[in-house]
Design an enzyme around this catalytic site. Structure first.
Site, PDB file in Angstrom:
ATOM      1  N   THR A   1       0.860  -1.179   0.000  1.00 55.43           N
ATOM      2  CA  THR A   1       0.000   0.000   0.000  1.00 55.43           C
ATOM      3  C   THR A   1       0.902   1.235   0.000  1.00 55.43           C
ATOM      4  OG1 THR A   1      -1.328  -1.305   1.572  1.00 55.43           O
ATOM      5  CG2 THR A   1      -2.029   0.962   1.163  1.00 55.43           C
ATOM      6  N   PRO A   2       0.852   2.051  -1.058  1.00 57.07           N
ATOM      7  CA  PRO A   2       1.732   3.231  -1.092  1.00 57.07           C
ATOM      8  C   PRO A   2       1.511   4.121   0.132  1.00 57.07           C
ATOM      9  CG  PRO A   2       0.697   2.889  -3.210  1.00 57.07           C
ATOM     10  CD  PRO A   2       0.032   1.941  -2.262  1.00 57.07           C
ATOM     11  N   ARG A   3       2.604   4.502   0.731  1.00 51.99           N
ATOM     12  CA  ARG A   3       2.535   5.223   2.005  1.00 51.99           C
ATOM     13  C   ARG A   3       3.444   6.449   1.949  1.00 51.99           C
ATOM     14  NH1 ARG A   3       4.919   3.394   6.948  1.00 51.99           N
ATOM     15  NH2 ARG A   3       5.940   1.770   5.755  1.00 51.99           N
TER      16      ARG A   3
ATOM     17  N   GLY B   1      -6.999  -4.773   3.267  1.00 50.89           N
ATOM     18  CA  GLY B   1      -7.363  -4.088   4.496  1.00 50.89           C
ATOM     19  C   GLY B   1      -8.366  -4.844   5.335  1.00 50.89           C
TER      20      GLY B   1
ATOM     21  N   HIS C   1      -9.018  -8.806  -2.299  1.00 53.55           N
ATOM     22  CA  HIS C   1      -9.277  -9.665  -1.132  1.00 53.55           C
ATOM     23  C   HIS C   1     -10.799  -9.827  -1.106  1.00 53.55           C
ATOM     24  CE1 HIS C   1      -5.187  -8.603  -0.072  1.00 53.55           C
ATOM     25  NE2 HIS C   1      -5.230  -9.434   0.955  1.00 53.55           N
TER      26      HIS C   1
ATOM     27  N   GLU D   1     -13.436 -12.500   2.597  1.00 53.26           N
ATOM     28  CA  GLU D   1     -12.386 -12.887   3.532  1.00 53.26           C
ATOM     29  C   GLU D   1     -12.934 -13.124   4.933  1.00 53.26           C
ATOM     30  OE1 GLU D   1      -9.650  -9.704   3.510  1.00 53.26           O
ATOM     31  OE2 GLU D   1      -8.120 -10.869   4.544  1.00 53.26           O
TER      32      GLU D   1
ATOM     33  N   ASP E   1       1.731 -13.360   4.229  1.00 55.81           N
ATOM     34  CA  ASP E   1       2.819 -12.585   4.809  1.00 55.81           C
ATOM     35  C   ASP E   1       3.724 -13.546   5.573  1.00 55.81           C
ATOM     36  OD1 ASP E   1       4.410 -10.926   6.433  1.00 55.81           O
ATOM     37  OD2 ASP E   1       2.944  -9.318   6.197  1.00 55.81           O
TER      38      ASP E   1
HETATM   39  C1  LIG Z   1      -5.369 -11.812   5.958  1.00 57.51           C
HETATM   40  N1  LIG Z   1      -4.929 -11.185   4.821  1.00 57.51           N
HETATM   41  C2  LIG Z   1      -5.068  -9.873   4.545  1.00 57.51           C
HETATM   42  N2  LIG Z   1      -6.275  -9.342   4.363  1.00 57.51           N
HETATM   43  C3  LIG Z   1      -6.417  -8.039   4.064  1.00 57.51           C
HETATM   44  N3  LIG Z   1      -5.408  -7.172   3.978  1.00 57.51           N
HETATM   45  C4  LIG Z   1      -4.179  -7.671   4.177  1.00 57.51           C
HETATM   46  C5  LIG Z   1      -3.959  -9.035   4.453  1.00 57.51           C
HETATM   47  N4  LIG Z   1      -2.638  -9.228   4.580  1.00 57.51           N
HETATM   48  C6  LIG Z   1      -2.057  -8.012   4.416  1.00 57.51           C
HETATM   49  N5  LIG Z   1      -2.994  -7.079   4.185  1.00 57.51           N
HETATM   50  C7  LIG Z   1      -2.811  -5.649   3.963  1.00 57.51           C
HETATM   51  O1  LIG Z   1      -1.448  -5.362   3.725  1.00 57.51           O
HETATM   52  C8  LIG Z   1      -1.030  -4.250   4.548  1.00 57.51           C
HETATM   53  C9  LIG Z   1       0.413  -4.427   4.948  1.00 57.51           C
HETATM   54  O2  LIG Z   1       1.382  -4.190   3.980  1.00 57.51           O
HETATM   55  P1  LIG Z   1       1.560  -2.867   3.133  1.00 57.51           P
HETATM   56  O3  LIG Z   1       1.421  -1.697   4.014  1.00 57.51           O
HETATM   57  O4  LIG Z   1       0.476  -2.936   2.125  1.00 57.51           O
HETATM   58  O5  LIG Z   1       2.913  -2.968   2.532  1.00 57.51           O
HETATM   59  C10 LIG Z   1      -1.940  -4.305   5.751  1.00 57.51           C
HETATM   60  O6  LIG Z   1      -2.149  -3.056   6.335  1.00 57.51           O
HETATM   61  C11 LIG Z   1      -3.213  -4.880   5.203  1.00 57.51           C
HETATM   62  O7  LIG Z   1      -4.071  -3.827   4.838  1.00 57.51           O
END
Ligand SMILES: CNc1ncnc2c1ncn2[C@@H]1O[C@H](COP(=O)(O)O)[C@@H](O)[C@H]1O
Length: 291
Positions: A52-54, A124, A151, A154, A238
């Site tokens: 997610t671009p931050r 998210g 997603h 979920e 992850d």
């Molecule tokens: C159970 N699985 C999932 N479901 C929903 N969102 C997920 C996730 N796994 C990860 N993220 C999303 O990825 C972001 C973290 O990395 P980045 O800041 O993007 O690099 C989390 O804030 C979440 O919104």
């Protein structure tokens, strides 16, 4: 630490800890390189990373700098002839985003497309359930030819028929998780009819108790989706949170669904058709699997 419960523990991990640790250019480069090296060491040959671009104003980082930093690490890794791993980037729109923020991410994805951004994602906390406000951003992305993954179904809160049909209306190319899609439902039939690729993350779903009734690996929906003949790409969700590399995800799946070496190979091959990479990338992968 492996997350044992879903929403209450999982999402704050990012906002409370990981974002605070990855808060300047060196830490973003370090983590990106570590991820790429880990997947390379695990003998993965194709990866679609998503983030997610931050913006991090206190470090002088804009969303654009953030993406540029990650893409530079990816380019360096991809261009190293010793690496068999090729990586592309997907930019995530988070359910917490406003439409203005979502549109900004789509514009960034379009401007970085020549440098390795292949699509956008909806991610998210699924308890923030109304994704309809983000529709115009996804519709625009599709019109501009970006690939879309979501997603999807979920958690119960993000799985009403209304929500799922709204999301399908964005014409996604792939769907992630698909946990709360009923087996014989119209949504399931539509996913099969459109030949959408599925991204399934078994360890994540089991460890975080996301499956109905806290079910285990053997009851994971991988089994019945596979029987329907859809293309499935296994994912880690992850590695840092669920402590399972991609090779381990394939091993677990093989163990619980009785897959032999050829079955695993077929599974990998069928995922090639739904990657967001180029025709040349698909060709490279098909050649690799044929060898
Ligand atoms: C159970 N699985 C999932 N479901 C929903 N969102 C997920 C996730 N796994 C990860 N993220 C999303 O990825 C972001 C973290 O990395 P980045 O800041 O993007 O690099 C989390 O804030 C979440 O919104």
């Amino acid at each position: 630490m492996v997350v044992r419960r879903y929403v209450p523990l999982f999402f704050p991990l990012f906002s409370s800890y990981i974002y605070k640790l990855c808060s300047d250019i060196p830490s973003i480069e370090y983590t990106t390189n570590a991820v790429l090296n880990d997947f390379q060491s695990d003998n993965v040959v194709y990866l679609e990373l998503r983030t997610t671009p931050r913006a991090i104003p206190q470090a002088g980082i804009t969303k654009s700098t953030y993406i540029h930093t990650i893409l530079s690490c990816i380019a360096q890794h991809n261009n190293n002839p010793n690496n068999t791993l090729h990586t592309n980037l997907i930019l995530s729109i988070d359910r917490r985003h406003t439409l203005v923020e979502a549109r900004e991410i789509v514009d960034l994805a379009l401007s970085f497309r020549p440098y390795g951004v292949v699509g956008i994602d909806l991610c998210g906390d699924p308890s923030i359930s109304d994704a309809r406000t983000l529709s115009p951003a996804f519709v625009h992305a599709k019109k501009e030819g970006l690939k879309i993954t979501l997603h999807f179904a979920e958690a119960p809160a993000s799985s009403s028929d209304e929500e799922l049909w709204t999301l399908l209306g964005w014409q996604p190319d792939r769907l992630g998780h698909v946990i709360h899609v009923e087996r014989d439902s119209a949504v399931a039939r539509e996913i099969v009819r459109r030949k959408l690729g599925l991204e399934l993350c078994l360890s994540c779903n089991v460890h975080a108790k996301m499956l109905v009734g806290g079910a285990g690996y053997g009851e994971h929906h991988f089994g019945w989706w596979r029987d329907l003949g859809v293309s499935i790409a296994l994912g880690t969700d992850d590695v840092g949170v669920f402590c399972s590399e991609l090779s381990e995800e394939y091993r677990i799946t093989a163990e619980h669904f009785g897959l032999g070496r050829e079955d695993v190979k077929e599974l990998c091959k069928s995922a090639v058709g739904v990657i967001f990479g180029s025709a040349a990338e698909k060709e490279r992968l098909r050649t690799l699997y044929a060898s």
